[in-house]
Scaffold this active site. Sequence first.
Site, PDB file in Angstrom:
ATOM      1  CG  HIS A   1      -0.037  -1.402   2.039  1.00 51.62           C
ATOM      2  ND1 HIS A   1       0.787  -1.287   3.144  1.00 51.62           N
ATOM      3  CD2 HIS A   1      -1.243  -0.899   2.423  1.00 51.62           C
ATOM      4  CE1 HIS A   1       0.113  -0.746   4.141  1.00 51.62           C
ATOM      5  NE2 HIS A   1      -1.135  -0.500   3.731  1.00 51.62           N
ATOM      6  CD  GLU A   2      -3.980   0.412   0.207  1.00 57.11           C
ATOM      7  OE1 GLU A   2      -5.046   0.041   0.741  1.00 57.11           O
ATOM      8  OE2 GLU A   2      -3.140   1.120   0.800  1.00 57.11           O
TER       9      GLU A   2
ATOM     10  CG  HIS B   1      -5.203  -3.116   3.749  1.00 59.90           C
ATOM     11  ND1 HIS B   1      -4.987  -3.421   5.073  1.00 59.90           N
ATOM     12  CD2 HIS B   1      -4.532  -1.943   3.525  1.00 59.90           C
ATOM     13  CE1 HIS B   1      -4.241  -2.474   5.637  1.00 59.90           C
ATOM     14  NE2 HIS B   1      -3.952  -1.570   4.717  1.00 59.90           N
TER      15      HIS B   1
ATOM     16  CD  GLU C   1      -2.334   0.680   7.232  1.00 65.73           C
ATOM     17  OE1 GLU C   1      -1.467   0.803   6.345  1.00 65.73           O
ATOM     18  OE2 GLU C   1      -3.543   0.589   6.976  1.00 65.73           O
TER      19      GLU C   1
END
Length: 380
Positions: free
Chosen positions: A143-144, A147, A194
Amino acid sequence: MSDDSHEQNGHENVPGRQRRRFEGISSRAYEHPADRSALVALRKLSGFDTVFKVLSGLLPERSLRLLFLSDSVRVSDAQFAHLNDMLRDACHILDLEKVPPMYVNQDPQPNAMCIGLDEPIIVVTTGLVELLDEEEMRAVIGHEVGHALSGHAVYRTILLFLTNLALRVAWIPLGNLAVMAIVTALREWFRKSELSADRAGLLVGQDLRASMRGLMKLAGGNHLHEMNVDAFLAQAEEYEAGGDLRDSVLKILNTLPRTHPFTTVRAAELKKWAESRDYQRMMDGHYPRRDADSDTSVSDSFRQSAASYASDVKNSKDPLMKLVSDIAGGAGDLGGRVRRGFGGFAGPSPKDQSPKDQSPKDQTPPQEQPPQEGTPGDEA
């Protein structure tokens, strides 16, 4: 790939088990349409992020980097080696050439973030490390990394800077209204980014149930034996469809101050995307490549974003969204629909009353009513 071969290669950028690698993947492949349209537009502004990188001295970024370096644990082969393996695995799978530094920060609150202008840094809290198992943590690190690949760290920092700047001039007449408009739009984009990063986490972990478990733990803690994925997703269904127009308004008010979507909503959105044809095509090796990012049309991206919002409104079970869809479709009896949507708090209108609900004096036969004298215009 077997565990033996992984050990022979040491800590190379290879997954610990066989996972598909998305060589040259563009972040457009997993970005939510609303997130993608904003990012495409920003990327088209040549030098936009470069200017703010030069001005990064105005931001507390250097201070944050020194703070994490001095008061957190930097992930490496020597410290939190298992997290370091996951980080490099995630960068390998999403083909992110430069592995961002990652820190573990002492904080009982489960959290993770990706920040930075010059280069992204990833921070995870001890509360998160202690809460999640290996596969759940892999999805969070993915997930990060998502980003970082999307450039969210740069654009988030830029927009936060602009927001803070706007707040300083909020004393100007009508300035507060302008600030609130900026903040509201910013948070809406945050929430969509997100959802994009959740998809990136799934591409890295390639285990939907692990992603679901991680979101459930964020909502209910380390009590998986007390939770159920289907029941958790049913909460999202109930949240979306339940109540009347008053609940719809309250949902909006509850959502506006948040930078993240509600956890049940994130789980439902991720499951829907995992079951989509787009996800399956990506797993089969068909996805946008980053070498074609410069050819992406801003207008096409905005059209896709508008179509996505229109589809959400059309397919939503939320009472307010259904009302909006009906209005767009030219449905009649708008006043009656609004009254019923708010639970009839003002009582039924006269035309909504049935004959049996009317009092006897309201049911006077026409022939017993006194004749009315003509008024101007009656002869037309």
